[in-house]
Design a protein around this motif. Structure first.
Motif, PDB file in Angstrom:
ATOM      1  N   ALA B   9      47.107  31.595  39.439  1.00 32.11           N
ATOM      2  CA  ALA B   9      47.212  32.542  40.558  1.00 32.11           C
ATOM      3  C   ALA B   9      46.626  33.903  40.177  1.00 32.11           C
ATOM      4  O   ALA B   9      45.899  34.526  40.951  1.00 32.11           O
ATOM      5  CB  ALA B   9      48.670  32.686  40.989  1.00 32.11           C
ATOM      6  N   ARG B  10      46.943  34.349  38.959  1.00 28.03           N
ATOM      7  CA  ARG B  10      46.367  35.618  38.478  1.00 28.03           C
ATOM      8  C   ARG B  10      44.848  35.567  38.435  1.00 28.03           C
ATOM      9  O   ARG B  10      44.169  36.527  38.773  1.00 28.03           O
ATOM     10  CB  ARG B  10      46.846  35.888  37.047  1.00 28.03           C
ATOM     11  CG  ARG B  10      48.193  36.498  36.943  1.00 28.03           C
ATOM     12  CD  ARG B  10      48.503  36.669  35.455  1.00 28.03           C
ATOM     13  NE  ARG B  10      49.858  37.155  35.268  1.00 28.03           N
ATOM     14  CZ  ARG B  10      50.602  36.873  34.213  1.00 28.03           C
ATOM     15  NH1 ARG B  10      50.110  36.091  33.230  1.00 28.03           N
ATOM     16  NH2 ARG B  10      51.812  37.367  34.119  1.00 28.03           N
ATOM     17  N   ASN B  11      44.325  34.431  37.965  1.00 28.46           N
ATOM     18  CA  ASN B  11      42.866  34.303  37.882  1.00 28.46           C
ATOM     19  C   ASN B  11      42.246  34.337  39.273  1.00 28.46           C
ATOM     20  O   ASN B  11      41.175  34.925  39.470  1.00 28.46           O
ATOM     21  CB  ASN B  11      42.492  33.007  37.159  1.00 28.46           C
ATOM     22  CG  ASN B  11      42.840  33.054  35.687  1.00 28.46           C
ATOM     23  OD1 ASN B  11      43.001  34.145  35.119  1.00 28.46           O
ATOM     24  ND2 ASN B  11      42.970  31.900  35.054  1.00 28.46           N
ATOM     25  N   ILE B  12      42.908  33.707  40.226  1.00 25.11           N
ATOM     26  CA  ILE B  12      42.406  33.718  41.611  1.00 25.11           C
ATOM     27  C   ILE B  12      42.386  35.144  42.148  1.00 25.11           C
ATOM     28  O   ILE B  12      41.384  35.598  42.718  1.00 25.11           O
ATOM     29  CB  ILE B  12      43.280  32.804  42.501  1.00 25.11           C
ATOM     30  CG1 ILE B  12      43.073  31.327  42.111  1.00 25.11           C
ATOM     31  CG2 ILE B  12      42.965  33.029  43.987  1.00 25.11           C
ATOM     32  CD1 ILE B  12      44.056  30.365  42.778  1.00 25.11           C
ATOM     33  N   VAL B  13      43.489  35.857  41.955  1.00 28.19           N
ATOM     34  CA  VAL B  13      43.571  37.231  42.464  1.00 28.19           C
ATOM     35  C   VAL B  13      42.483  38.100  41.840  1.00 28.19           C
ATOM     36  O   VAL B  13      41.747  38.818  42.544  1.00 28.19           O
ATOM     37  CB  VAL B  13      44.963  37.834  42.181  1.00 28.19           C
ATOM     38  CG1 VAL B  13      44.982  39.323  42.509  1.00 28.19           C
ATOM     39  CG2 VAL B  13      46.032  37.103  42.980  1.00 28.19           C
ATOM     40  N   ALA B  14      42.354  38.027  40.522  1.00 29.10           N
ATOM     41  CA  ALA B  14      41.395  38.899  39.831  1.00 29.10           C
ATOM     42  C   ALA B  14      39.966  38.597  40.277  1.00 29.10           C
ATOM     43  O   ALA B  14      39.170  39.517  40.530  1.00 29.10           O
ATOM     44  CB  ALA B  14      41.540  38.723  38.313  1.00 29.10           C
ATOM     45  N   ALA B  15      39.643  37.302  40.382  1.00 29.97           N
ATOM     46  CA  ALA B  15      38.264  36.950  40.746  1.00 29.97           C
ATOM     47  C   ALA B  15      37.982  37.267  42.213  1.00 29.97           C
ATOM     48  O   ALA B  15      36.864  37.658  42.565  1.00 29.97           O
ATOM     49  CB  ALA B  15      38.015  35.467  40.454  1.00 29.97           C
ATOM     50  N   ALA B  16      38.977  37.112  43.071  1.00 28.72           N
ATOM     51  CA  ALA B  16      38.773  37.426  44.486  1.00 28.72           C
ATOM     52  C   ALA B  16      38.548  38.926  44.674  1.00 28.72           C
ATOM     53  O   ALA B  16      37.652  39.352  45.418  1.00 28.72           O
ATOM     54  CB  ALA B  16      39.980  36.961  45.306  1.00 28.72           C
ATOM     55  N   LEU B  17      39.349  39.747  43.989  1.00 25.32           N
ATOM     56  CA  LEU B  17      39.167  41.195  44.114  1.00 25.32           C
ATOM     57  C   LEU B  17      37.827  41.621  43.515  1.00 25.32           C
ATOM     58  O   LEU B  17      37.145  42.510  44.056  1.00 25.32           O
ATOM     59  CB  LEU B  17      40.329  41.934  43.441  1.00 25.32           C
ATOM     60  CG  LEU B  17      41.683  41.783  44.147  1.00 25.32           C
ATOM     61  CD1 LEU B  17      42.755  42.569  43.407  1.00 25.32           C
ATOM     62  CD2 LEU B  17      41.605  42.227  45.612  1.00 25.32           C
ATOM     63  N   SER B  18      37.450  40.985  42.421  1.00 25.04           N
ATOM     64  CA  SER B  18      36.157  41.298  41.802  1.00 25.04           C
ATOM     65  C   SER B  18      35.019  40.966  42.764  1.00 25.04           C
ATOM     66  O   SER B  18      34.058  41.743  42.914  1.00 25.04           O
ATOM     67  CB  SER B  18      36.034  40.511  40.497  1.00 25.04           C
ATOM     68  OG  SER B  18      34.745  40.621  39.964  1.00 25.04           O
ATOM     69  N   LYS B  19      35.138  39.828  43.437  1.00 22.07           N
ATOM     70  CA  LYS B  19      34.126  39.449  44.429  1.00 22.07           C
ATOM     71  C   LYS B  19      34.069  40.480  45.554  1.00 22.07           C
ATOM     72  O   LYS B  19      32.980  40.850  46.027  1.00 22.07           O
ATOM     73  CB  LYS B  19      34.462  38.072  44.999  1.00 22.07           C
ATOM     74  CG  LYS B  19      33.466  37.530  46.019  1.00 22.07           C
ATOM     75  CD  LYS B  19      32.164  37.115  45.353  1.00 22.07           C
ATOM     76  CE  LYS B  19      31.218  36.417  46.327  1.00 22.07           C
ATOM     77  NZ  LYS B  19      30.006  35.956  45.639  1.00 22.07           N
ATOM     78  N   GLY B  20      35.222  40.923  45.974  1.00 19.96           N
ATOM     79  CA  GLY B  20      35.270  41.934  47.031  1.00 19.96           C
ATOM     80  C   GLY B  20      34.537  43.203  46.623  1.00 19.96           C
ATOM     81  O   GLY B  20      33.784  43.794  47.410  1.00 19.96           O
ATOM     82  N   ARG B  21      34.718  43.617  45.366  1.00 24.45           N
ATOM     83  CA  ARG B  21      34.023  44.829  44.894  1.00 24.45           C
ATOM     84  C   ARG B  21      32.515  44.578  44.819  1.00 24.45           C
ATOM     85  O   ARG B  21      31.730  45.431  45.213  1.00 24.45           O
ATOM     86  CB  ARG B  21      34.573  45.270  43.541  1.00 24.45           C
ATOM     87  CG  ARG B  21      36.058  45.672  43.539  1.00 24.45           C
ATOM     88  CD  ARG B  21      36.364  46.933  44.332  1.00 24.45           C
ATOM     89  NE  ARG B  21      36.166  46.826  45.765  1.00 24.45           N
ATOM     90  CZ  ARG B  21      36.940  46.155  46.638  1.00 24.45           C
ATOM     91  NH1 ARG B  21      38.008  45.505  46.213  1.00 24.45           N
ATOM     92  NH2 ARG B  21      36.654  46.099  47.929  1.00 24.45           N
TER      93      ARG B  21
END
Lengths: 141, 141, 141, 141
Positions: B9-21
């Motif tokens: 779940a942490r990996n999903i959150v981090a990668a999704a926010l990174s994609k957003g940036r």
């Protein structure tokens, strides 16, 4: 500063969970709310029961909505049970007025709250205090 | 594997926010639920409005409760609006049946769902897909 | 006879699920309610999403509360959408007025209802009809 | 194994009801939930009052949401009544924190919960334990 930032919330969560592991606590759930009572960051450890979200969230929610930590709420409840019961009703029954809900302050200003559930209330609170301290912020239990 | 783990779940959150940036999206809110619809990890970026928690959460909740991603729900709603409206009522109005709610699968098995809100629905969905892919899991939009 | 018995409800569930397997349907959820709208027997197959309980239950609930099967409710909704919407509101939003909710009758008397969800509405209804027939009771879709 | 399967749930229900008949208990209602608190199988015996669904369901729901059986909840309530009351409020008042709600475990892992209502709480619990044992699973009351 108005509100706990995501960066601060992440630091609180990470340090609180780390404290839990150091103390050998049961799997913890950590909820960080902003000064409006809205989630900023949440993590639930593997093995933590699903309803721990509502309990940890309820500890933090009551703290931020009343401007009073969970320990202070419990003391108030012991002195004047009907006040805390009625306040909880007015807030939709979402409060969990026990230790483990801790206000996060920047100096004198409330910028959010942390709620932790999973172990005994005193242990939950110890993890919350460690998390807030590690983030360089002030805690009010 | 039963359910999305906290690490996943942490990996999903981090990668999704990174994609957003990377895409220059507006501030995002990411909610990761387990296969029972309960929060595993949540982060709300600075500048994201508080109700984005309920919207991102509702996208993920509808996905996991119906076993159908937000895009599939939207297509179903276009074909048979009253079914999705009634299903949402039966689930307490907590669904948000638009893109940005994505099932997380381990092979054929649903192990959770991701909901993202903050930018346009298609952009929210792109961030969710990137997050799930980065965690090495399969996505169903 | 006042109400569907547990024995009848079990037979309905078993025959409906068997029909679903014969037809190669997706995993089904079957809810059998008595004439007061209260559960008598429920089974959710492996792989069926959790919210299918509320959807199958909502199909059966609307049927028994209105004395009208899901197909009849859908036809009424097409002729007079606001009536079904208002009825659903008055019933707390628990109705799901689509095929797959079927009244169970002993002669002319309503003794309960079956709701099924998981595949397309017409397929869900076919499984419900097969289940009720196998139990030796009359069905009203 | 992630969650109680339908086959396991059926075995639990059948053995629990059989135990009830052996002990001469009043008509029972058995609710089996998965690890997310969603119904897997339910049966209500002829003569059992309709609200027994909500009571049996609430015993199982509280168990799975708190990761604590009904007997353990009752003991916690006796030591710290306001915690259980507040937890119940935070969970929408759906908990029934008395014996008869039993966690179902596969080794150390919670895979669901059983709730039974109809006779005295201790008798309800005895039927639940018998059902879980007959299914070859571990019980935590």
């Amino acid at each position: 500063m108005a509100d706990v930032t995501l960066e601060q919330a992440r630091n609180i969560v990470a340090a609180a969970l780390s404290k839990g592991r150091d103390l050998g606590l049961k799997p913890l759930t950590v909820v960080v709310l902003d000064s409006g009572g809205h989630m900023r960051a949440v993590e639930r450890e593997d093995g933590a029961a699903p309803g721990r979200i509502e309990i940890a969230g309820g500890k933090a929610y009551g703290a931020v909505m009343l401007g009073m930590g969970g320990r202070a709420q419990m003391e108030r409840a012991e002195a004047q049970a009907y006040f805390i019961a009625a306040a909880n009703g007015a807030l939709g029954g979402r409060m969990v007025p026990v230790p483990g809900g801790v206000l996060v302050k920047d100096g004198e200003r409330v910028i959010g709250a942390v709620g932790i559930s999973g172990d005994a209330s005193d242990q939950d609170e110890a993890a919350a205090l460690a998390g807030i301290e590690a983030a360089g912020l002030a805690a009010q239990p």
